[in-house]
Design an enzyme around this catalytic site. Structure first.
Site, mmCIF file in Angstrom:
data_model
loop_
_atom_site.group_PDB
_atom_site.id
_atom_site.type_symbol
_atom_site.label_atom_id
_atom_site.label_comp_id
_atom_site.label_asym_id
_atom_site.label_seq_id
_atom_site.Cartn_x
_atom_site.Cartn_y
_atom_site.Cartn_z
ATOM 1 C CG HIS A 168 -2.236 -0.875 0.803
ATOM 2 N ND1 HIS A 168 -2.563 -1.971 1.280
ATOM 3 C CD2 HIS A 168 -3.414 -0.130 1.428
ATOM 4 C CE1 HIS A 168 -3.617 -2.351 0.713
ATOM 5 N NE2 HIS A 168 -4.057 -1.682 0.885
ATOM 6 C CG HIS A 219 1.897 -3.393 7.046
ATOM 7 N ND1 HIS A 219 2.547 -3.873 6.295
ATOM 8 C CD2 HIS A 219 1.012 -2.993 5.909
ATOM 9 C CE1 HIS A 219 2.116 -4.554 4.731
ATOM 10 N NE2 HIS A 219 0.971 -3.666 4.605
#
Length: 575
Positions: A168, A219
């Protein structure tokens, strides 16, 4: 595609690869009888040491302490700032950094005449997906541990991917680098206020995506930092060499296109084998196929006579002032429908055509097996699959997906390990917490643990309130776990699911034993029973994705633009 590395001097068996048992129709059976690795006698000493080359395993072991070190800080951040409103916001906006979002909207750029921008976006996104997926499968680092973090995601399948680096972040930063540069190059065309607003929007988009990955527990800091650096490098390379690449493609020599196709196939071939069944390779194949289709289609389109060669070769003829809103809307809808029809018709056809060809190649020892993909000789048919694509979902899933957007937070919260890599680290985390609890009982105040490269605990001045695992980290009640895209969408298909068994020893990362062997084994079994299990993947899917996504790209840059001209939705251009 090379076979996974052997262990103890012998090739991996079917049990090692978690190959499903098949019935007489070739479909996999479900249940305890499909769980051969449940027998403790089939276990091995070390999952990652066995499956990874020594140098990759060494890199992984050296980076695992960072994942552990980050966990309490990420959990503390989530505890302090998490709200239902932010949950919904970041669940929504995470979709703006996905492959699916870009793949659905990129064709529109081509159909509306923004050919140069569309080509640049394809190239930076393909480079980002390949580079981040390559690193993910090479290093095999897990996402931050859950618990103590809560996972906030509207896509259950993303939990099967490794965490390092953040794709991302890579996608968002590469796109923003390109658009900010484009804005600065055309600064005089905008009102100063509009110019500043557009730049601010670009930066806000990137920051929102990057911080959202931390907020959502998907993350860690290392993942988004490396992902952002990777995205910046890719964006800069596109700005430096993108025009030269386009000039190379749009020569009249078809060998240039063939060379690019060959390069893309080589990149597919060299993608590393992961230690767990991670779908990063599928995304890599899809986007490299798009690069093939975009460039082959654009090269042919600019020679067809249907295209404009200004402002760049292969530009789709389009002027909004001449066409108006309604014809523009109709051609976009028609183009999207054609793409979904291509996908819906081509995949089933290839699933029928390719298996006999693959069986012949396998008998001739010409196949290129890949770990976690079932060879054609081991099945007779491929069942209907609904969760077989992380890039463009089947059209039948779209109504449910749109319906579920109305309740993003309800559909997004997921707690607990969701992949095999996650489970190993959860076991290690629990053992560490037990040791800290024992130290506390002995009068030693536990601190936030840090680890050196030998996985030995170091003291730290940063302290967090000691709480039982998973308790007190979340300010709101935990919703039901969502372990798969089918469950999230309400379209589950049990015929394509497996039961994964507990893995081998996690001694490398779990530290000293603080449980009896029986207790440790039971805990392992309990954790691995709850994992989201990857569906069975078939060897023909690699070639299928290459054909389907190359076709989608060709439709975007040549097929649909010609169709628009033929049905009266174009600018009247004829060869």
């Amino acid at each position: 595609m090379s076979s996974p590395p052997p262990h103890n001097g012998r090739p991996l068996s079917d049990n090692d690869r978690a190959t499903p048992k098949l019935d007489h129709t070739g479909k996999e059976t479900v249940g305890k009888e499909n769980d051969p690795r449940f027998d403790a006698g089939n276990k091995h000493q070390d999952h990652y040491t066995r499956r990874l080359p020594a140098w990759r395993n060494a890199i992984r072991k050296s980076m695992i302490p960072i994942v552990r070190w980050e966990t309490p800080y990420l959990a503390y951040m989530q505890e302090k700032i998490r709200t239902p409103t932010l949950d919904s916001y970041f669940a929504y906006t995470a979709n703006l950094g996905t492959h699916t979002f870009f793949m659905i909207f990129l064709p529109i750029l081509f159909w509306c005449g923004y050919t140069s921008t569309g080509r640049a976006m394809v190239h930076v996104l393909a480079a980002g997906v390949f580079a981040s997926g390559f690193l993910k499968d090479m290093v095999c680092l897990p996402r931050p541990l859950s618990p103590p973090l809560a996972r906030i995601t509207m896509s259950g399948s993303v939990a099967l991917e490794y965490g390092f680096p953040s794709s991302h972040s890579t996608n968002a930063v590469s796109v923003v680098v390109y658009f900010v540069h484009a804005l600065r190059q055309s600064r005089d065309e905008y009102n100063p206020t509009v110019y500043l607003a557009l730049q601010g929007l670009c930066y806000f988009y990137a920051i929102s995506i990057i911080f959202g990955r931390l907020y959502c527990g998907m993350h860690g800091f290392l993942d988004v930092v490396v992902g952002s650096i990777l995205g910046a490098i890719i964006g800069i390379l596109q700005l430096m060499y993108g025009q030269s690449f386009d000039n190379y493609i749009f020569s009249t020599d078809y060998t240039h296109v063939l060379f690019i196709v060959l390069i893309m196939l080589v990149l597919v071939r060299i993608h590393p084998e992961p230690a767990d069944d991670c779908p990063c390779f599928d995304d890599t194949v899809s986007f490299l196929a798009v690069v093939i289709g975009i460039n082959a289609g654009a090269w042919h389109y600019h020679l067809s006579g249907y295209a404009w060669n200004e402002p760049v070769p292969s530009t789709t003829p389009f002027e909004f002032e001449s066409m108006g809103l309604l014809p523009t809307t109709i051609r976009i809808v028609l183009g999207v429908v054609v793409i979904f029809l291509w996908r819906a018709g081509t995949k089933p056809a290839l699933f029928k055509i390719l298996p006999p060809i693959f069986r012949f190649l396998e008998r001739a020892s010409l196949n290129l097996p890949r770990a976690f993909f079932l060879n054609a000789s081991k099945y007779t048919s491929i069942p209907t699959m609904r969760d077989d694509d992380n890039v463009i979902p089947p059209a039948s899933n779209l109504p449910n997906m749109l319906k579920n957007l109305a309740h993003p937070r309800k559909r997004s919260v997921s707690v607990g390990p969701q992949s095999a890599a996650d489970a190993y680290e959860t076991l290690a985390y629990r053992n560490r917490r037990r040791r800290e609890s024992i130290n506390s009982a002995d009068g030693i105040v536990p601190e936030v643990a840090q680890f050196d490269h030998n996985n030995k605990t170091l003291s730290s001045s940063a302290k967090l309130e000691e709480k039982p695992l998973g308790v007190g980290f979340l300010p709101t009640p935990i919703a039901s776990r969502v372990h798969s895209h089918e469950q999230m969408m309400g379209t589950g298909d049990s015929t394509t699911r497996l039961v994964l068994t507990p893995p081998d020893s996690d001694a490398d990362f779990a530290g000293e034993a603080v449980q009896t062997p029986a207790e440790a084994e039971n805990e392992k079994r309990e954790i691995f029973r709850k994992l989201m299990i990857p569906r069975v993947r078939y060897d023909v899917e690699v070639v299928t994705k290459l054909i389907v996504y190359a076709g989608i790209a060709w439709l975007a840059v040549e097929g649909n633009p010609i169709l628009f001209e033929l049905v009266g939705l174009g600018m009247g251009v004829r060869p």
